[in-house]
Design a protein around this motif. Structure first.
Motif, PDB file in Angstrom:
ATOM      1  N   GLY A 163     103.467  81.541  40.113  1.00  0.00           N
ATOM      2  CA  GLY A 163     102.179  80.849  40.070  1.00  0.00           C
ATOM      3  C   GLY A 163     101.042  81.807  39.775  1.00  0.00           C
ATOM      4  O   GLY A 163     100.088  81.457  39.061  1.00  0.00           O
ATOM      5  N   CYS A 164     101.132  83.029  40.286  1.00  0.00           N
ATOM      6  CA  CYS A 164     100.101  84.033  40.034  1.00  0.00           C
ATOM      7  C   CYS A 164     100.052  84.386  38.556  1.00  0.00           C
ATOM      8  O   CYS A 164      98.969  84.462  37.955  1.00  0.00           O
ATOM      9  CB  CYS A 164     100.379  85.273  40.881  1.00  0.00           C
ATOM     10  SG  CYS A 164      99.251  86.646  40.597  1.00  0.00           S
ATOM     11  N   ASP A 165     101.220  84.594  37.939  1.00  0.00           N
ATOM     12  CA  ASP A 165     101.282  84.938  36.526  1.00  0.00           C
ATOM     13  C   ASP A 165     100.696  83.822  35.663  1.00  0.00           C
ATOM     14  O   ASP A 165      99.893  84.061  34.760  1.00  0.00           O
ATOM     15  CB  ASP A 165     102.735  85.205  36.141  1.00  0.00           C
ATOM     16  CG  ASP A 165     102.865  85.842  34.773  1.00  0.00           C
ATOM     17  OD1 ASP A 165     101.903  85.785  33.995  1.00  0.00           O
ATOM     18  OD2 ASP A 165     103.943  86.404  34.479  1.00  0.00           O
ATOM     19  N   ALA A 166     101.083  82.576  35.961  1.00  0.00           N
ATOM     20  CA  ALA A 166     100.603  81.445  35.153  1.00  0.00           C
ATOM     21  C   ALA A 166      99.093  81.266  35.296  1.00  0.00           C
ATOM     22  O   ALA A 166      98.379  81.015  34.314  1.00  0.00           O
ATOM     23  CB  ALA A 166     101.342  80.173  35.573  1.00  0.00           C
ATOM     24  N   ALA A 167      98.569  81.384  36.539  1.00  0.00           N
ATOM     25  CA  ALA A 167      97.137  81.194  36.755  1.00  0.00           C
ATOM     26  C   ALA A 167      96.337  82.299  36.064  1.00  0.00           C
ATOM     27  O   ALA A 167      95.276  82.039  35.468  1.00  0.00           O
ATOM     28  CB  ALA A 167      96.837  81.176  38.246  1.00  0.00           C
ATOM     29  N   LEU A 168      96.816  83.538  36.108  1.00  0.00           N
ATOM     30  CA  LEU A 168      96.103  84.628  35.455  1.00  0.00           C
ATOM     31  C   LEU A 168      96.089  84.455  33.944  1.00  0.00           C
ATOM     32  O   LEU A 168      95.085  84.751  33.283  1.00  0.00           O
ATOM     33  CB  LEU A 168      96.744  85.962  35.830  1.00  0.00           C
ATOM     34  CG  LEU A 168      96.066  87.216  35.268  1.00  0.00           C
ATOM     35  CD1 LEU A 168      94.630  87.322  35.775  1.00  0.00           C
ATOM     36  CD2 LEU A 168      96.848  88.463  35.641  1.00  0.00           C
ATOM     37  N   SER A 169      97.189  83.961  33.378  1.00  0.00           N
ATOM     38  CA  SER A 169      97.238  83.730  31.930  1.00  0.00           C
ATOM     39  C   SER A 169      96.176  82.722  31.505  1.00  0.00           C
ATOM     40  O   SER A 169      95.494  82.899  30.486  1.00  0.00           O
ATOM     41  CB  SER A 169      98.625  83.232  31.522  1.00  0.00           C
ATOM     42  OG  SER A 169      99.610  84.212  31.772  1.00  0.00           O
ATOM     43  N   LYS A 170      96.012  81.660  32.280  1.00  0.00           N
ATOM     44  CA  LYS A 170      95.007  80.647  31.931  1.00  0.00           C
ATOM     45  C   LYS A 170      93.592  81.172  32.154  1.00  0.00           C
ATOM     46  O   LYS A 170      92.662  80.805  31.425  1.00  0.00           O
ATOM     47  CB  LYS A 170      95.251  79.389  32.741  1.00  0.00           C
ATOM     48  CG  LYS A 170      96.552  78.693  32.346  1.00  0.00           C
ATOM     49  CD  LYS A 170      96.756  77.385  33.068  1.00  0.00           C
ATOM     50  CE  LYS A 170      98.050  76.712  32.576  1.00  0.00           C
ATOM     51  NZ  LYS A 170      98.304  75.411  33.232  1.00  0.00           N
ATOM     52  N   ALA A 171      93.417  82.033  33.147  1.00  0.00           N
ATOM     53  CA  ALA A 171      92.094  82.625  33.350  1.00  0.00           C
ATOM     54  C   ALA A 171      91.705  83.490  32.156  1.00  0.00           C
ATOM     55  O   ALA A 171      90.572  83.411  31.652  1.00  0.00           O
ATOM     56  CB  ALA A 171      92.094  83.457  34.639  1.00  0.00           C
ATOM     57  N   LEU A 172      92.640  84.311  31.662  1.00  0.00           N
ATOM     58  CA  LEU A 172      92.342  85.185  30.524  1.00  0.00           C
ATOM     59  C   LEU A 172      92.183  84.383  29.238  1.00  0.00           C
ATOM     60  O   LEU A 172      91.369  84.735  28.370  1.00  0.00           O
ATOM     61  CB  LEU A 172      93.451  86.219  30.367  1.00  0.00           C
ATOM     62  CG  LEU A 172      93.619  87.195  31.549  1.00  0.00           C
ATOM     63  CD1 LEU A 172      94.789  88.133  31.302  1.00  0.00           C
ATOM     64  CD2 LEU A 172      92.337  87.978  31.791  1.00  0.00           C
ATOM     65  N   ALA A 173      92.940  83.299  29.100  1.00  0.00           N
ATOM     66  CA  ALA A 173      92.783  82.446  27.916  1.00  0.00           C
ATOM     67  C   ALA A 173      91.398  81.790  27.903  1.00  0.00           C
ATOM     68  O   ALA A 173      90.805  81.599  26.828  1.00  0.00           O
ATOM     69  CB  ALA A 173      93.880  81.376  27.906  1.00  0.00           C
ATOM     70  N   THR A 174      90.870  81.445  29.070  1.00  0.00           N
ATOM     71  CA  THR A 174      89.523  80.882  29.139  1.00  0.00           C
ATOM     72  C   THR A 174      88.491  81.889  28.640  1.00  0.00           C
ATOM     73  O   THR A 174      87.546  81.526  27.919  1.00  0.00           O
ATOM     74  CB  THR A 174      89.195  80.476  30.587  1.00  0.00           C
ATOM     75  OG1 THR A 174      90.173  79.541  31.047  1.00  0.00           O
ATOM     76  CG2 THR A 174      87.813  79.850  30.676  1.00  0.00           C
ATOM     77  N   LEU A 175      88.687  83.149  28.968  1.00  0.00           N
ATOM     78  CA  LEU A 175      87.723  84.169  28.551  1.00  0.00           C
ATOM     79  C   LEU A 175      87.750  84.407  27.050  1.00  0.00           C
ATOM     80  O   LEU A 175      86.758  84.854  26.470  1.00  0.00           O
ATOM     81  CB  LEU A 175      88.013  85.483  29.282  1.00  0.00           C
ATOM     82  CG  LEU A 175      87.656  85.509  30.772  1.00  0.00           C
ATOM     83  CD1 LEU A 175      87.973  86.862  31.365  1.00  0.00           C
ATOM     84  CD2 LEU A 175      86.194  85.165  30.992  1.00  0.00           C
ATOM     85  N   GLN A 176      88.870  84.120  26.400  1.00  0.00           N
ATOM     86  CA  GLN A 176      88.921  84.303  24.952  1.00  0.00           C
ATOM     87  C   GLN A 176      88.002  83.321  24.227  1.00  0.00           C
ATOM     88  O   GLN A 176      87.640  83.548  23.066  1.00  0.00           O
ATOM     89  CB  GLN A 176      90.359  84.138  24.448  1.00  0.00           C
ATOM     90  CG  GLN A 176      91.262  85.286  24.864  1.00  0.00           C
ATOM     91  CD  GLN A 176      92.638  85.206  24.222  1.00  0.00           C
ATOM     92  OE1 GLN A 176      93.030  84.166  23.682  1.00  0.00           O
ATOM     93  NE2 GLN A 176      93.383  86.300  24.283  1.00  0.00           N
ATOM     94  N   GLY A 177      87.634  82.247  24.907  1.00  0.00           N
ATOM     95  CA  GLY A 177      86.659  81.323  24.337  1.00  0.00           C
ATOM     96  C   GLY A 177      85.228  81.748  24.600  1.00  0.00           C
ATOM     97  O   GLY A 177      84.294  81.214  23.989  1.00  0.00           O
ATOM     98  N   VAL A 178      85.025  82.716  25.501  1.00  0.00           N
ATOM     99  CA  VAL A 178      83.670  83.196  25.797  1.00  0.00           C
ATOM    100  C   VAL A 178      83.170  84.138  24.719  1.00  0.00           C
ATOM    101  O   VAL A 178      82.010  84.077  24.297  1.00  0.00           O
ATOM    102  CB  VAL A 178      83.642  83.893  27.177  1.00  0.00           C
ATOM    103  CG1 VAL A 178      82.300  84.571  27.423  1.00  0.00           C
ATOM    104  CG2 VAL A 178      83.933  82.895  28.282  1.00  0.00           C
ATOM    105  N   GLY A 179      84.040  85.023  24.250  1.00  0.00           N
ATOM    106  CA  GLY A 179      83.610  85.995  23.259  1.00  0.00           C
ATOM    107  C   GLY A 179      84.783  86.715  22.643  1.00  0.00           C
ATOM    108  O   GLY A 179      85.926  86.592  23.100  1.00  0.00           O
ATOM    109  N   PRO A 180      84.536  87.491  21.595  1.00  0.00           N
ATOM    110  CA  PRO A 180      85.600  88.266  20.955  1.00  0.00           C
ATOM    111  C   PRO A 180      85.919  89.508  21.776  1.00  0.00           C
ATOM    112  O   PRO A 180      85.302  89.781  22.801  1.00  0.00           O
ATOM    113  CB  PRO A 180      84.994  88.633  19.601  1.00  0.00           C
ATOM    114  CG  PRO A 180      83.525  88.683  19.866  1.00  0.00           C
ATOM    115  CD  PRO A 180      83.246  87.655  20.922  1.00  0.00           C
TER     116      PRO A 180
END
Length: 877
Positions: A613-630
């Motif tokens: 669950g930790c791995d999956a949640a962190l992946s989605k957190a980092l994917a969200t940041l890819q929409g913030v900026g390059p």
């Protein structure tokens, strides 16, 4: 008509008769002259000042010539009297020749008053009035009768020798004599008797004290120390223990133990255990009186003494210390804010809410005395804010949150504003340490272990709400949090949720905690947003993980259910030329909140033992940041081209693509092009800062394997715009990651991390994480090793970790390492702060007697009182 020379009359033939000096026989124009302006002798006879004899009188013709000359130089009116008609020019020139050279230098005649007194250089009986020449500042003395008149400088070489003497100062009015009083023989006799009695008591007290020491009061007598140590030791006979309700501030009973001594056992009889509140005042009274070099700060001593009394519930003694503080604390009036705050909590515990509100308002009136920077002002303000919430002064608490808040804003990772970065760190540290000062359940150790996955955005406001809840005012804390703006509301409610999770009973269930959090939703706007509500559930789950793992997993599932329907943003792409000139960037706030929620879920999963669950949640957190900026490195490479030598070719390309004809228009387009690139870099910096915060927090929580995996994935991304490679900015994260592997007995992985980082950045030396290394040494009961590590760290890290470790005495046997750690810290103020937490933690472990023994060996009164303050804090079960 007679010739002009016949019209000139001599002084003898003139109708004007001038006074003649009896000493030098010179004629003096001023009839009221007291002293001769030529020789200084009294005009009425007597010796010349200074004892110098008068010059012999010259002939009458010479006297007349000198008189005419003096009158011509000193006063215009006398010259007109002697030279009526001004016929004899040669006589005027001859007279002028006898004068000083200063007269020849004046091109025009000026009307001046005649000097009536010549100042002398030495005071005499007649000339006692001191004057100072305004031209050459020569000091002279004249007769008091000449005050306010024109005088001549005592310096014969003065360029402007004449000036007006000042007036005599007005005489002081004589006070009328007091009427004689009749002696009161009754009061006189009573006072004499009282003095004798007090003198006898003082003599007895002094005679009973140990030998004189370099300070007023030093250590306790051996008998008092033995008795106090025996009384504070844990009870050996628990069969006869009795529990009493001491009334804790949140309404729950506090237990104090009294053991019935066995008359046949002398050790037990001498060591009957009583509450520390009965013995600590002895230490306070003896220590607070220490003076000289063994008390570095009298105001701080009084502050610690007042707070200790307030924590013990002795309001009267605390108020006495407040009065004493007012006598010595004029230079640090803001210390009183902390005193009044603790006094207010004591008054609330005693049921006197009006007095508590008065103390809170008095402290609030001193807020403008807080210093402009530093961590202490943040702790003082947020602790006072929690008391204002509890006493119903919510508006003033909001004002404190507005004025004394170090809001955390991502994007400052490479900022050169060192002061701003340090203040941001101070805000985080102040929020952590406040938990120890306010004695939250589990104290500072649990708050540190369950701090957010990303640092607090408004740490002071969050600490205010959490502190009020910890003192038993949860409803008021929630009400205040709901009234705040959205970001502050979410931060404050998140800390209250963490407090509820940390204080939950072992049989707590996810359903009960969820119902409690849901009850806030009627008025809390953030509870209507899935990401914000999920964040609250995740904060509660992270805190309750150490209490009840099933409850934590249940809350994590609720948070995931709320977040799954929220669509993740698409990764940002790099725009074309027109897109950089007119950039269209996404709003950061909603994406930032979604990222924070997923990051908090990843921390909660790690603490609850759910690695997948930790791995999956962190992946989605980092994917969200890819929409913030390059990626930051991509934007920096692009900016290097814009700042390089090929600017002209870039302008030519802009002219072709945009159809620009003039050079001025091309320069303007290039300026807009570069400004748009900087806007994209700002978003890239926000993304990188948030990434580093989340990854570093997870590595410190034990998720180093997951963090290592994510770092390699980001660096190997095939999308160049999103490929995040490590840089010098990420050195702290890499240091934490490598140190975590090393402490987990995985040296191969630790070496792989450092080799990978060095190969990308060409940075060879990586310093191990002082935070993790010192914590590991201290957990192994190696206080000296922890202190040695922290000596090499920067000052803020050293101060923070010393206090955090000192408060984390989780088991018996940790007191000795804490004493070594604090004792080997060179900064006295850091030792004093850490002493409070260590003493309270030792009290929790039932080892207060060791602290009492230790504090008596300390030379500094302020350090002793810090240990006493920690022992005075009540234990919350």
């Amino acid at each position: 008509m007679a010739p002009l020379w016949c019209q000139v009359t001599t002084l003898k033939d003139s109708a004007m008769d001038f006074a003649v000096c009896p000493s030098c026989k010179q004629s003096v124009l001023d009839d009221d002259a007291v002293d001769c302006p030529f020789c200084g002798a009294p005009m009425k006879g007597g010796p010349r000042p200074g004892g110098a004899p008068a010059k012999p009188a010259t002939s009458k013709a010479a006297q007349s010539s000198k008189s005419v000359s003096a009158s011509a130089t000193n006063t215009a009116s006398a010259a007109n009297a002697v030279n009526r008609g001004a016929a004899n020019k040669s006589a005027g020139r001859s007279s002028s020749a006898d004068q000083s050279s200063g007269t020849d230098d004046l091109p025009f005649e000026t009307e001046t008053k005649a000097a009536t007194t010549v100042a002398v250089a030495t005071a005499t009986k007649q000339r006692s009035f001191r004057v100072v020449c305004p031209m050459c500042e020569t000091v002279g003395y004249i007769s008091p009768k000449s005050a306010g008149t024109r005088v001549k400088c005592a310096n014969p070489k003065c360029l402007v020798p004449t000036f007006d003497a000042p007036q005599l100062p007005p005489p002081e009015p004589e006070k009328p004599p007091e009427p004689p009083r009749k002696p009161n023989y009754i009061l006189l006799g009573g006072g004499t008797a009282a003095i004798c009695i007090i003198g006898g008591i003082v003599a007895y007290f002094v005679a009973s004290q140990p030998a004189a020491s370099p300070v007023a009061v030093n250590r306790m007598t051996p008998e008092e120390a033995a008795r106090l140590l025996a009384e504070t030791a844990p009870a050996a006979n628990t069969a006869n223990n009795q529990t009493k309700n001491s009334g804790t501030p949140d309404g729950t009973p506090q237990t104090t133990t009294e053991t019935t001594p066995n008359p046949g056992d002398t050790k037990t009889a001498a060591g009957s255990t009583v509450d520390l509140a009965k013995e600590l005042p002895i230490l306070i009274e003896k220590t607070v009186l220490i003076r000289g070099s063994q008390n570095r700060s009298l105001p701080f001593s009084r502050q610690m003494a007042a707070e200790a009394y307030a924590l013990l519930g002795n309001i009267e003694k605390a108020q006495e210390q407040v009065v004493a503080f007012d006598r010595v604390g004029q230079n640090v009036p803001f210390y009183k804010i902390s005193i009044l705050t603790e006094l207010g909590w004591a008054q609330l515990r005693a049921g006197t809410s009006d007095a508590a509100k008065a103390s809170a308002l008095a402290a609030y009136n001193l807020v403008n005395k807080l210093p402009g920077n530093g961590r202490s002002r943040l702790i003082f303000a947020s602790r006072l804010g929690s008391l204002l919430i509890a006493t119903g002064e919510a508006d003033k608490a909001t004002q404190l949150a507005n004025d004394y808040a170090t809001t955390w804003k991502p994007g400052l990772i490479d900022s050169n504003l060192v002061a701003e970065r340090l203040e941001r760190q101070d805000g985080q540290v102040a929020a952590l340490l406040q938990s120890g000062l306010d004695d939250f359940a589990g104290s500072i150790a649990q708050v540190t272990a369950t701090r957010p996955g990303v640092v607090w955005f408004e740490p002071q406001a969050a600490a205010m709400a959490r502190s009020a809840a910890a003192h038993g005012f949860s409803e008021k804390a929630i009400s205040w949090a709901i009234s705040q703006p959205e970001v502050r509301q979410l931060e404050a409610l998140g800390e209250i949720a963490a407090f509820e999770g940390a204080t939950a009973p072992p049989d707590a269930t996810a359903e009960a905690l969820k119902a409690k959090f849901d009850s806030w939703g009627a008025n809390a706007s953030v509870m209507k947003l899935p990401a914000s509500k999920a964040y609250l559930f995740a904060r509660g789950a992270a805190a309750v993980a150490s209490v009840s793992r099933p409850a934590a997993l249940g809350l994590i599932k609720e948070a995931q259910t709320l977040l799954e329907p929220v669509e993740l943003p698409a990764p940002m792409t790099w725009p074309k030329t027109q897109g950089l000139i007119n950039p269209q960037l996404p709003a950061v706030a909603p994406l930032e909140r979604l990222f924070v929620a997923w990051a908090e879920v990843s921390i909660a999963c790690q603490l609850a033992g759910d690695t997948a669950g930790c791995d999956a949640a962190l992946s989605k957190a980092l994917a969200t940041l890819q929409g913030v900026g390059p990626a930051l490195n991509y934007v920096d490479q692009f900016l290097e081209q814009l700042n390089g030598p090929d600017v002209a070719s870039i302008r030519d390309r802009l002219k072709d693509e945009l159809g620009i004809r003039t050079e001025d228009a091309a320069r303007q387009a290039f300026s807009s092009y570069r400004r748009g690139t900087l806007n994209y870099r700002e978003h890239a910096a926000i993304r990188y800062d948030l990434e580093l915060q989340a990854l570093d927090r997870l590595a410190q929580a034990g998720g180093q394997a997951i963090v290592w995996k994510k770092l390699q994935e980001l660096a190997s991304d095939t999308n160049a715009v999103q490929k995040q490679v490590p840089s010098e900015i990420s050195m702290k994260l890499v240091s934490s990651l490598a140190t975590a592997f090393q402490l987990a007995n995985e040296p191969t992985q630790a070496q792989a991390v450092t080799d990978w980082y060095s190969g990308v950045t060409r940075i060879g030396a990586i310093t191990p994480s002082a935070t993790l290394l010192a914590a590991s040494r201290f957990a192994a009961k190696d206080g000296a090793g922890a202190a040695a590590v922290l000596k090499e760290a920067d000052a803020p890290t050293r101060a923070l970790m010393t206090s955090l470790l000192a408060g984390q005495l989780k088991e018996v046997g940790m007191v000795e390492p804490a004493l070594v750690l604090i004792g080997q810290t060179s900064d006295l103020s850091v030792r004093e702060e850490a002493s409070i937490f260590a003493a309270h933690a030792a009290h929790h472990q039932g080892e207060a007697a060791k602290i009492v023994t230790h504090l008596q060996t300390l030379p500094q009164a302020t350090e002793r009182l810090s240990w006493i303050r920690g022992l005075s804090m009540p234990i919350k079960k």
